[in-house]
Design a protein around this motif. Structure first.
Motif, PDB file in Angstrom:
ATOM      1  N   GLN A 149      46.282  57.677  23.987  1.00  0.00           N
ATOM      2  CA  GLN A 149      44.849  57.495  24.205  1.00  0.00           C
ATOM      3  C   GLN A 149      44.566  56.834  25.551  1.00  0.00           C
ATOM      4  O   GLN A 149      43.710  57.302  26.324  1.00  0.00           O
ATOM      5  N   SER A 150      45.297  55.753  25.851  1.00  0.00           N
ATOM      6  CA  SER A 150      45.019  55.009  27.085  1.00  0.00           C
ATOM      7  C   SER A 150      45.413  55.780  28.334  1.00  0.00           C
ATOM      8  O   SER A 150      44.727  55.724  29.359  1.00  0.00           O
ATOM      9  N   GLN A 151      46.513  56.499  28.267  1.00  0.00           N
ATOM     10  CA  GLN A 151      47.018  57.202  29.450  1.00  0.00           C
ATOM     11  C   GLN A 151      46.305  58.522  29.708  1.00  0.00           C
ATOM     12  O   GLN A 151      46.204  58.964  30.853  1.00  0.00           O
ATOM     13  N   ALA A 159      43.952  61.617  20.069  1.00  0.00           N
ATOM     14  CA  ALA A 159      45.260  60.967  20.185  1.00  0.00           C
ATOM     15  C   ALA A 159      46.062  61.144  18.907  1.00  0.00           C
ATOM     16  O   ALA A 159      47.278  61.400  18.948  1.00  0.00           O
ATOM     17  N   GLU A 160      45.400  61.036  17.755  1.00  0.00           N
ATOM     18  CA  GLU A 160      46.072  61.247  16.476  1.00  0.00           C
ATOM     19  C   GLU A 160      46.571  62.687  16.352  1.00  0.00           C
ATOM     20  O   GLU A 160      47.681  62.936  15.877  1.00  0.00           O
ATOM     21  N   GLU A 161      45.758  63.636  16.786  1.00  0.00           N
ATOM     22  CA  GLU A 161      46.164  65.050  16.738  1.00  0.00           C
ATOM     23  C   GLU A 161      47.380  65.304  17.617  1.00  0.00           C
ATOM     24  O   GLU A 161      48.299  66.035  17.237  1.00  0.00           O
ATOM     25  N   ARG A 162      47.415  64.688  18.791  1.00  0.00           N
ATOM     26  CA  ARG A 162      48.554  64.883  19.694  1.00  0.00           C
ATOM     27  C   ARG A 162      49.815  64.245  19.122  1.00  0.00           C
ATOM     28  O   ARG A 162      50.911  64.783  19.276  1.00  0.00           O
ATOM     29  N   LEU A 163      49.652  63.095  18.450  1.00  0.00           N
ATOM     30  CA  LEU A 163      50.801  62.475  17.808  1.00  0.00           C
ATOM     31  C   LEU A 163      51.333  63.362  16.688  1.00  0.00           C
ATOM     32  O   LEU A 163      52.551  63.562  16.558  1.00  0.00           O
ATOM     33  N   GLN A 164      50.443  63.894  15.877  1.00  0.00           N
ATOM     34  CA  GLN A 164      50.864  64.775  14.789  1.00  0.00           C
ATOM     35  C   GLN A 164      51.537  66.031  15.318  1.00  0.00           C
ATOM     36  O   GLN A 164      52.452  66.561  14.686  1.00  0.00           O
ATOM     37  N   LEU A 167      52.507  54.601  19.982  1.00  0.00           N
ATOM     38  CA  LEU A 167      52.484  55.914  20.638  1.00  0.00           C
ATOM     39  C   LEU A 167      51.056  56.470  20.685  1.00  0.00           C
ATOM     40  O   LEU A 167      50.642  57.065  21.686  1.00  0.00           O
ATOM     41  N   ARG A 168      50.311  56.254  19.612  1.00  0.00           N
ATOM     42  CA  ARG A 168      48.925  56.711  19.568  1.00  0.00           C
ATOM     43  C   ARG A 168      48.094  56.002  20.644  1.00  0.00           C
ATOM     44  O   ARG A 168      47.298  56.629  21.355  1.00  0.00           O
TER      45      ARG A 168
END
Length: 516
Positions: A488-490, A498-503, A483-484
């Motif tokens: 990040q890629s999209q 990307a880590e912040e958005r996952l959290q 998911l991370r």
């Protein structure tokens, strides 16, 4: 005051006992609805209610939770004392709605206390008491409809309403009969259909059905042969899932230096590797010859046999299904280790069962893995093998729901070249549009997510609810990593963003995991 035309009561008095706010919230919403119907309505907590002021033209509606070990909530303690001390009340009519959690020994006890207390003091029960589990919304909506109909004079059968969840447990299980057992696609996985009619069990897709396995005759025979004496004290004990306290006792009694070494904190991985596939008899043999520990001492070290949990693979009454039966998806555990045949304590008997065989069961709510069928956001379901189970219930519930949603299922089959479990059912849901996208892979679920990166990212941007079910080793951190990477890629962001958005997905309770 004269009773309004078509109305049965001069006043409708609502009172709640609430600890977490659920009882208060639904009571106030009901109060607002009744006021729209031009009823004379009052609403307060139970401690503000004076029973002596009620008369035989009043209707009292009580909605209450239970605190701790059957005690009243904080705002109902004075009421509890009032009810127990008052000699009698006017013959007013009443109804009680109890909220609880079947995981507690005294499930809905305070609601039961209020119900029986009012009846004993002279009040008249208008509607049968409701004992609701964590999934109380469906029961409350039916209770609310019944109350509204009675107040409008169009219904008088409140005593026929039967919504009382039975609080089964490991010490008080329900004996469920097997309706059918079906092998899935020639694999070692079976669908087991159990009969819950007349049980009073209420469940939702994603809840856990616990099976209490009986003693394994072959295993006990092997133990008795090894000890060479009566082993009846070991009946009902856990012989497969071995605790550290048990292992320490065996290491101490036998002086087994290798077991002592494995039990050190630094050797956690080595201990797990050693125990993998072994049961009690295997460890006893490794520790020494018969006689290094007595049956009586061993019995004291062993814990009672653990219930085996299985995710429900069907949806219950609250989601448009029914509570008369429940499906579970079971992998038949059978293997050879240490020169002996081993079988899963519950899985093997379940998979080999015949129609009419009986198993001791109870259900536990699993609200962190529920699907709210009243919402509209997309649903992304990720799983492997028997981790498919809850999604069958989800898809049944979505088929019954009034709102269509964007859905995607990413599954690992676990068997190269073998047909997907529940292939025909999933194809039918695809044809109906209940399931829009299906991604399958033999063994690498995270890679399947990456293969569908654009679709997954679009769903995440549309506030999708994400469900992950299966092996912790295969799906926990690996799916997070996938998911991370997708984020990040999209999006073109860096690793930190990307880590912040996952959290944030976790913080917003949009990721739900059931891993084992």
């Amino acid at each position: 005051m004269a009773v309004q035309k078509g109305k049965m009561f001069e006043r409708t008095i609502l009172a709640f006992g609430s600890e977490s706010g659920n009882a208060e919230g639904i009571t106030k919403r009901l109060s607002a609805k009744l006021q729209q119907q031009a009823q004379e309505v009052s609403c307060s907590n139970l401690d503000e209610l004076n029973l002596a002021e009620l008369n035989d033209n009043d209707l009292l509606l009580v909605v209450t939770s239970t605190f701790g070990d059957g005690a009243p909530p904080g705002n109902a303690r004075a009421f509890s004392q009032q009810l127990s001390s008052i000699r009698a009340v006017s013959p007013f009519q009443y109804a009680v709605f109890g909220l609880g959690d079947v995981g507690y020994p005294k499930f809905c006890q305070f609601g039961k206390t209020v119900d029986t207390g009012l009846a004993e003091k002279g009040a008249r029960r208008l509607v049968n008491r409701v004992d609701a589990d964590l999934d109380y919304k469906y029961f409350f909506s039916r209770w609310e409809e019944c109350i509204a109909d009675i107040l409008e004079g169009s219904r008088s059968d409140g005593l026929s309403l039967e919504f009382q969840v039975e609080a089964y447990s490991a010490s008080h299980p329900y004996l469920a009969s097997v309706n059918s057992v079906k092998q899935l696609n020639g694999s070692s996985v079976y669908q087991v259909n159990l009969d819950l009619r007349h049980s009073g069990i209420n469940y939702r897709a994603g809840d856990l059905l616990h099976i209490l396995p009986d003693d394994d005759a072959e295993q006990y025979s092997a133990l008795a042969q090894w000890f060479g004496e009566d082993i009846s004290p070991l009946a009902g004990k856990e012989l497969r899932i071995l605790s550290k306290s048990l292992l320490r006792g065996l290491a101490s009694a036998s002086g087994n230096s290798q077991l002592k070494e494995n039990l050190k904190t630094k050797n956690k991985s080595a201990l797990a590797d050693y125990l993998y596939g072994r049961d009690l008899l295997d460890v006893l043999k490794d520790c020494g010859e018969p006689g290094f520990i007595s049956v009586a001492k061993l019995a004291k070290l062993l814990s009672p046999r653990n219930p085996r949990p299985y995710l429900t693979a069907s949806c219950g009454l609250t989601e448009g299904g029914n509570n008369d039966r429940v499906h579970i998806c079971v992998s038949d555990i059978a293997y050879k280790a240490c020169g002996r045949k081993h079988h899963g304590a519950a899985s093997h008997p379940l998979c080999q069962a015949k129609s009419g065989d009986q198993f001791k069961v109870f259900v536990r709510s699993n609200p962190d893995f529920w699907l709210d069928t009243q919402q509209t956001e997309p649903v992304l379901m990720i799983g492997e093998r028997t981790g498919t189970a809850p999604y069958l219930g989800f898809l049944q519930a979505l088929e019954n729901a009034a709102v269509a949603r964007d859905t995607m299922l990413v599954l690992g089959t676990g068997d190269q070249g073998r047909e997907l479990l529940y292939q025909s059912e999933l194809n039918e849901w695809m044809q109906k549009g209940v399931l829009q996208k299906l991604e399958t892979v033999s063994d690498d679920v995270p890679q399947a997510l990456l293969n569908a990166a654009a679709d997954v990212y679009q769903m995440l941007n549309q506030q999708a609810q994400v469900y992950i079910c299966g092996s912790k080793q295969n799906l926990d951190k690996p799916v997070d990593q996938a998911l991370r990477k997708i984020i990040q890629s999209q999006s073109g962001c860096n690793e930190i963003d990307a880590e912040e958005r996952l959290q944030q997905l976790y913080n917003d309770a949009r990721i739900h995991k059931e891993l084992y």
